[in-house]
Design a protein around this motif. Sequence first.
Motif, PDB file in Angstrom:
ATOM      1  N   GLN A   1      47.794 130.985  24.045  1.00  0.00           N
ATOM      2  CA  GLN A   1      47.838 132.714  24.380  1.00  0.00           C
ATOM      3  C   GLN A   1      46.738 133.548  25.097  1.00  0.00           C
ATOM      4  O   GLN A   1      47.140 134.610  26.031  1.00  0.00           O
ATOM      5  CB  GLN A   1      48.127 134.008  23.242  1.00  0.00           C
ATOM      6  CG  GLN A   1      47.532 135.117  23.401  1.00  0.00           C
ATOM      7  CD  GLN A   1      47.444 135.276  21.505  1.00  0.00           C
ATOM      8  OE1 GLN A   1      47.042 134.973  20.988  1.00  0.00           O
ATOM      9  NE2 GLN A   1      48.334 137.091  21.618  1.00  0.00           N
TER      10      GLN A   1
ATOM     11  N   CYS B   1      47.773 132.881  29.118  1.00  0.00           N
ATOM     12  CA  CYS B   1      48.923 134.174  29.549  1.00  0.00           C
ATOM     13  C   CYS B   1      48.812 134.661  29.582  1.00  0.00           C
ATOM     14  O   CYS B   1      49.365 135.492  30.302  1.00  0.00           O
ATOM     15  CB  CYS B   1      50.058 134.143  28.316  1.00  0.00           C
ATOM     16  SG  CYS B   1      51.411 135.505  28.786  1.00  0.00           S
TER      17      CYS B   1
ATOM     18  N   CYS C   1      53.867 132.356  29.607  1.00  0.00           N
ATOM     19  CA  CYS C   1      54.484 133.182  28.710  1.00  0.00           C
ATOM     20  C   CYS C   1      55.831 133.328  28.515  1.00  0.00           C
ATOM     21  O   CYS C   1      56.625 131.923  28.953  1.00  0.00           O
ATOM     22  CB  CYS C   1      54.198 134.596  29.150  1.00  0.00           C
ATOM     23  SG  CYS C   1      52.753 135.077  29.926  1.00  0.00           S
TER      24      CYS C   1
ATOM     25  N   VAL D   1      54.323 132.299  21.750  1.00  0.00           N
ATOM     26  CA  VAL D   1      54.382 133.543  23.016  1.00  0.00           C
ATOM     27  C   VAL D   1      54.881 133.937  23.973  1.00  0.00           C
ATOM     28  O   VAL D   1      55.560 133.349  24.029  1.00  0.00           O
ATOM     29  CB  VAL D   1      52.970 132.643  23.769  1.00  0.00           C
ATOM     30  CG1 VAL D   1      52.099 134.276  25.047  1.00  0.00           C
ATOM     31  CG2 VAL D   1      52.024 131.928  23.531  1.00  0.00           C
TER      32      VAL D   1
ATOM     33  N   ILE E   1      51.867 136.837  19.656  1.00  0.00           N
ATOM     34  CA  ILE E   1      52.475 135.831  19.134  1.00  0.00           C
ATOM     35  C   ILE E   1      53.801 136.606  19.190  1.00  0.00           C
ATOM     36  O   ILE E   1      54.091 137.766  18.695  1.00  0.00           O
ATOM     37  CB  ILE E   1      51.903 135.870  17.988  1.00  0.00           C
ATOM     38  CG1 ILE E   1      50.416 135.264  18.321  1.00  0.00           C
ATOM     39  CG2 ILE E   1      52.281 135.511  16.887  1.00  0.00           C
ATOM     40  CD1 ILE E   1      50.352 134.245  19.078  1.00  0.00           C
TER      41      ILE E   1
END
Length: 835
Positions: free
Chosen positions: A663, A666, A688, A693, A699
């Motif tokens: 995350q 990303c 991503c 994710v 999330i």
Amino acid sequence: MTRTLLLSTAMLLATGAAQAQTPPATQAAAPDTGLEDIVVTAQRRNEAVQDVPIAVSAFSAASLEAKGITQTLNLISYVPNMFGSNNTGLGSANAYYIRGLGNTETIATFDPPVGTYIDDVYMSRQNANNFSFFDLERIEVLRGPQGTLFGRNTTGGAVNAILKKPSDTLGGYLEAGYGSYDKVLLRGSVDLPMSEMVQFKISGYYADDRGYAYNSTTKEHTNDNDMAGLRGAVQLKITEGLTWNAAVAYMRNDGENLLNWPDDPRNTANSGGRFLTTGMVQNYTAASPSPYVGLGVTGRKAGFGLGNKTDTMLYTSNIEYRGEQHTLNLITGVIDMRQKFALDFADGRGLPNIANPNPAVTGYTLGGFAILNDGKHKQVTQEIKLNGKLFGDFVDYVVGGYFYDEKNTTDFADVFTLPFAAPPRGFPLLLADRTLNNNTTAKAGYAQFDLNVTEQLKLTAGIRYTDEKKTFQISDNRASCAANPLPIGCLNNNLVASNGVAIPTTQRTKLWTPRFALNFKPNDDVLLFASATRGFKSGGWNARGTRRDTLLPFDPEVVWSYEVGAKTEWLDRRLRVNLTGFVLDTKALQTPSAFVNPSDGSVTFITQNFADYQNKGLELEITAVPVEGLNVFLNVGYQDDKYKVDPSLAPNRYGVKSVRQQQADCKAQLAAGRVPLAPAGASNAPDCAAGIVDANGNIATPVRTPDWSLALGASYDFAMPSAGIIVTPSVNAAYRSRLETGTANATIYSGQVRSTATGTLFPTNPFSGDFITGSRTNGFWQVNASLTLRTDDNNWTVAVECSNCFDKYYAQSSLVNYTYISPPRSWMVRAKRNF
């Protein structure tokens, strides 16, 4: 008949099976003008459904007939907080989700969290759970984990089909139907009592259609629903208390669920049907041999044409000794399932991205992304079960032991076609060709005791202990890997993760799964209950990996479920209202994920325990008979769920990046101007829209859990005494609010987006706009209806019915940015003769 349709839809507790056609053995006594209860075995003993402190939806044989439910997939519209569809590609496999727990995988190292049972025999493989029905007595759908009495792999629930035993009366039925896409349906059953001691039953079904999807490349039809089955059963009443029921059944399902569109991708002016464009053909000949042989694919699968063929042999035996206070059952099951398929998961072309959301039709003859599979799966189960009463009526008990052994061999290959050469062949790449052998042995013992403290108060405690062992072996079929097995792309048992840690080829699980419940029944019309139940789903391996270091194991999934509920009846049993609330806490949720590899555009599969999971919800079922002949129902489900992610940034023991680290990466890629779902290169944000994710670095929303699900309907029996006919119109509708079908919620929308990292302007985007393709499913309604005529002696029935009457479709699953939509409208005319 349609009366039962609506009564039975009142799911949760057999909330309705109010049709006089249901056999007396499965019905609790009830006033003629009120609702009737089905007797179920949700607690492994016979009980009226309204007395069972479990969220269970039960459907009698008459109820199933009235609704036109002829195979298991048809059940999902009538069970609150249940969602399901055919697996991508496979019409023989159903992916069930109950209260958010489900699995879309069919490879044998994955186990479904919603167990399927036929006559108390567990069907381990999801590959063939979309079976048609023989002579059914009832179906029970149990919501929530059933780990104490049903065992492993029931964290989401269980679908329990109970077939009719041979009768001591000569009789049966014949049924024929014709419908959409030239569908022909034949069903029948006959009871042949030989004596008071020996009775036989023979049942069968046959369904064939041309398929609702037309391939504008090969000029063939596909997505058919061809099924056949034959079952022979015998009942031996050896003594007054000793009975043996045995049966053997053959079931075949040749159905597909291939990508298709309402407009022909080859010519969008051609609409009004369902179309696909893959260049894979259904049959190869000497004049037109399989192209997979020349590519190096080995074994029988190299000659498979486009399609799916699944054959299952089922052997069941139940020896029962019934005494005055105790009943002993010896239950044996053997299932031998064979599956052969060759399926294209990319419609003979490239995979969508934001630069090219609708790849050009190429008709690649080896498919855009094809999987060829030749699988053999055999399981043996043996159970001994004892139930009865102790100390008068003070204690009700069920105790037992269970043994399970399964052996699987899967020979499968993945072929990905690159656009480096002209169609129709393109540039095919054999990603992998391997044989997987995996076995499971499990032993368990269980016990449940109900203490009848008073006539109103009952306390329940149960426990199950499971000892399970799984093994995994893999070998590469490619000649190049036989000559040199060292490259990481060659698949063998020398399994080492990318960080150098050895990957185990054996898993051992020893686990206790208890259950506690409290029932309070202040009067005959009200049951209040609360329960806490634990369940678990077996671990496994990410067997779809195409490199040795990606064949990673995942841990068992462990669930605690907490329920409170009320089952009530009012107005002299004319109104039934059942309400259940639940909280579901899942540790180490197993999450299958598939996405486009940003480095080369191929398909990457990964399954890991990405996060924990929590779901909270309510389920309301209302069934009513306001006046004689009128039946109405309303079922409502609500869910509020989320992933619970470990805050650690450290990788797991095999070096897999943590979700929190992914995350963070990303969000860093988004800040640098990179864009998810872009083609490979500097514009792409690879962390991503992958795993759990989403494209925004959040999330993801859990899959197949709409906040709201709704089902309602009504039927009315118009009696015409002078003609001896009853006419029953019925209609029912189902609604699901917006949901996601892909674990990363990856969806491509209209509207341009620019990558500031490279300056590239893309015509579509992964963030917002009008839906083009991918995971998102907006809220939808579907309506079914029927008109039934039957003689008042129930000897003849004629029905006209439609499914998805207004031809609405929705995204029911997704894979590598492609969307699989629900089947189109269909109709059928059926005639049945009872004798």
